[in-house]
Write an enzyme that holds these catalytic residues in place. Sequence first.
Site, mmCIF file in Angstrom:
data_model
loop_
_atom_site.group_PDB
_atom_site.id
_atom_site.type_symbol
_atom_site.label_atom_id
_atom_site.label_comp_id
_atom_site.label_asym_id
_atom_site.label_seq_id
_atom_site.Cartn_x
_atom_site.Cartn_y
_atom_site.Cartn_z
ATOM 1 N N PRO A 199 -4.274 -10.935 10.898
ATOM 2 C CA PRO A 199 -4.680 -10.592 12.265
ATOM 3 C C PRO A 199 -4.792 -9.077 12.403
ATOM 4 O O PRO A 199 -4.060 -8.342 11.739
ATOM 5 C CB PRO A 199 -3.523 -11.132 13.118
ATOM 6 C CG PRO A 199 -2.370 -11.279 12.194
ATOM 7 C CD PRO A 199 -2.938 -11.530 10.833
ATOM 8 N N LYS A 203 -12.857 -1.304 17.926
ATOM 9 C CA LYS A 203 -11.551 -1.859 18.304
ATOM 10 C C LYS A 203 -11.291 -1.703 19.794
ATOM 11 O O LYS A 203 -10.267 -2.173 20.302
ATOM 12 C CB LYS A 203 -10.439 -1.182 17.515
ATOM 13 C CG LYS A 203 -10.569 -1.389 16.008
ATOM 14 C CD LYS A 203 -9.235 -1.433 15.302
ATOM 15 C CE LYS A 203 -9.456 -1.509 13.810
ATOM 16 N NZ LYS A 203 -8.324 -2.099 13.102
ATOM 17 N N PHE A 253 -4.947 4.590 14.339
ATOM 18 C CA PHE A 253 -5.116 5.569 13.269
ATOM 19 C C PHE A 253 -6.255 5.094 12.390
ATOM 20 O O PHE A 253 -6.509 3.894 12.291
ATOM 21 C CB PHE A 253 -3.842 5.696 12.444
ATOM 22 C CG PHE A 253 -2.866 6.682 13.020
ATOM 23 C CD1 PHE A 253 -2.732 7.947 12.460
ATOM 24 C CD2 PHE A 253 -2.096 6.367 14.124
ATOM 25 C CE1 PHE A 253 -1.843 8.870 12.994
ATOM 26 C CE2 PHE A 253 -1.209 7.276 14.663
ATOM 27 C CZ PHE A 253 -1.087 8.535 14.088
ATOM 28 N N ASN A 262 0.848 -1.193 0.000
ATOM 29 C CA ASN A 262 0.000 0.000 0.000
ATOM 30 C C ASN A 262 0.884 1.244 0.000
ATOM 31 O O ASN A 262 2.105 1.132 0.034
ATOM 32 C CB ASN A 262 -0.976 -0.025 1.183
ATOM 33 C CG ASN A 262 -0.257 0.003 2.514
ATOM 34 O OD1 ASN A 262 0.415 0.970 2.849
ATOM 35 N ND2 ASN A 262 -0.360 -1.093 3.273
ATOM 36 N N ASP A 281 -5.068 -5.794 5.211
ATOM 37 C CA ASP A 281 -6.151 -6.567 5.812
ATOM 38 C C ASP A 281 -6.103 -8.028 5.372
ATOM 39 O O ASP A 281 -6.548 -8.915 6.084
ATOM 40 C CB ASP A 281 -7.503 -5.952 5.416
ATOM 41 C CG ASP A 281 -7.692 -4.590 6.073
ATOM 42 O OD1 ASP A 281 -7.241 -4.431 7.224
ATOM 43 O OD2 ASP A 281 -8.264 -3.686 5.427
HETATM 44 O O1 C5P Z 1 -9.459 -1.380 10.577
HETATM 45 P P1 C5P Z 1 -8.510 -0.362 10.050
HETATM 46 O O2 C5P Z 1 -7.410 -0.956 9.228
HETATM 47 O O3 C5P Z 1 -9.164 0.769 9.356
HETATM 48 O O4 C5P Z 1 -7.861 0.274 11.376
HETATM 49 C C1 C5P Z 1 -6.754 1.108 11.343
HETATM 50 C C2 C5P Z 1 -5.989 1.005 12.633
HETATM 51 O O5 C5P Z 1 -5.829 -0.333 13.033
HETATM 52 C C3 C5P Z 1 -4.593 1.547 12.468
HETATM 53 O O6 C5P Z 1 -4.200 2.051 13.716
HETATM 54 C C4 C5P Z 1 -3.801 0.309 12.088
HETATM 55 O O7 C5P Z 1 -2.435 0.450 12.415
HETATM 56 C C5 C5P Z 1 -4.471 -0.764 12.921
HETATM 57 N N1 C5P Z 1 -4.489 -2.081 12.296
HETATM 58 C C6 C5P Z 1 -3.761 -3.126 12.841
HETATM 59 N N2 C5P Z 1 -3.791 -4.363 12.274
HETATM 60 C C7 C5P Z 1 -4.548 -4.608 11.189
HETATM 61 C C8 C5P Z 1 -5.298 -3.575 10.602
HETATM 62 C C9 C5P Z 1 -5.244 -2.330 11.174
HETATM 63 O O8 C5P Z 1 -3.064 -2.901 13.828
HETATM 64 N N3 C5P Z 1 -4.560 -5.803 10.657
#
Ligand code: C5P
Length: 402
Positions: free
Chosen positions: A306, A342, A324, A211, A280
Site C-alpha cells: 500500500p 500523490k 519525501f 533498503n 514498494d
Molecule cells: O512513490 P515514492 O516511493 O517515490 O514516494 C516517496 C514518498 O512516499 C515518501 O514520502 C514515502 O515515505 C512515501 N511512501 C509511502 N508508502 C509507500 C511508498 C512511499 O508512504 N508505499
Amino acid sequence: MMKGLSGRHILLGVTGGIAVYKSAELVRQLREKGAEVRVVLTRAATQFVTPLTFQSLSGHPAPAELFDSTAESAMRHIELARWAEAILVAPATAHTIARLSHGLADDLLTTLCLASSAPLALAPAMNQQMWCNLATQSNIDQLRGRGVHLFGPAEGDQACGESGLGRMLEPEQLVQRLAGLFSEPCLDGVRVVVTAGPTLEDIDPVRYLGNRSSGKMGYAVAAAAEQAGAEVLLVSGVSSQPRPKRVECIDVRSAVEMHEMVMRRIPQCEIFIAAAAVADYRPVRQCKQKIKKEFFHLRLELERNPDILADVSRLADGPFCVGFAAETERVAEHAQTKLVAKGVDMIAANRVGQSGSGFESNENELEIFWPGGGVKLPQTSKKKIARQLIELIGQRYKQPER
Ligand code: C5P
C-alpha cells in the site's frame, strides 16, 4: 514560563573565574523557567565554590572529575552528553576557551563538550587584556566558525579593578540568550505523525528485502517537530537511531504494519510527514521455514505494498501531508510530478546515490516544493535541515489559502 526553556535539559559548565557567583544564580533562574539543569565544574571552579552549592541548587550531583569512583550511580559522561539539549559554559575562562578550540578532553567538562551533539554556548568572563589577546581572539574565531554560540562578554568594571570587555553577562541575559537557541514553537500543540526508516519485507524467517535508509532524516524531523512544540508520534521501521526525546515511538517492520499503524493514528493528527523509505513491493508468500538452496533458479514473486502517503492524502478531512522523494536524477521534475500524483501539500526531494546527501549520510540537501512554489535548502546536517523543513511546514500549514 519561558516556552523555549520549559522541560529542556541544560548542561551548565562552570569554570574557574570570579564570575562563578553569578552561575549559582543562573541555575536558580534556569530552573525557575522550567529547565532541568545539571552542573559540571572544572577543578579550578572548585577553588571558588564547592560542588555542594550547585548540587543544592540543581538537585543533582555537580561533578568535577572525569573518573570518579564514588559516582557509580551518577550519570556516566556519555549519558550526560546525550542527555544535554544545550551546553552553556558560564563563566568560560580564557583557558577553557583555548581547550575547547583545540578539542581537548582533559577533564569532564571538555570531554562532555566533545561528546555531545547539542549546541554549545560560551559566556566568556576574564580580564579585558586576556580577552583582547590575539590568542584568545583566534580561539574565539575558530569556535564561532564551528557554530559555537558566544554570549557576551559585556563591557564594564572588572573584579581586577580594570575596565573593559570581559565581564560575564548577567544571569537573566544568559537565560534569554539560551532560550533563543531553541526554535520558535511554530507547531505549538499541533499533532504530527512522522514515518521513518526502512521497511523490511520478510522472505522467510531469516531473510528480507530491505533498503539503505538509516532513519536519520525521519528521526531528525520528528525531533525538530517536537522542539517546535508539536506532539509527535514516530512510526519507525528498523533503525538504530537514538529515540528523540519526548516523542512517542512505535516500531514496525513491514510496509503493511506501517500502513496499519499510521491509518489507525492519523485521525488524531493535523500533519503527516512521510520520511520512511517504504518498500514498494513485498513477497507474495512468506515461507514459514528457511528456504533451502535446492534449485539452481529461484523465483521470488512480489506484490505491491500500500502507498501510505497516497492513502493518507486521499482521506477526506485528512492532515496536511508532506512527502519525501528520493531521486537519483532529474530531482525537481520527478518531485513535482510526485507532488501532484500523490496529492500532497509539500514534497521534500533529495538526491540519493551520491556522497553528502541521502541515505546513511549525516548531511542532506533538499529541494522543497508545494503547489505554486518551492525553495532549495543547501547542504547541511540532517538535524539543521530538519529544523528548516519544520519551519517551512509550520508556515505552509498556517497559510489560509492552501
Ligand atoms: O512513490 P515514492 O516511493 O517515490 O514516494 C516517496 C514518498 O512516499 C515518501 O514520502 C514515502 O515515505 C512515501 N511512501 C509511502 N508508502 C509507500 C511508498 C512511499 O508512504 N508505499
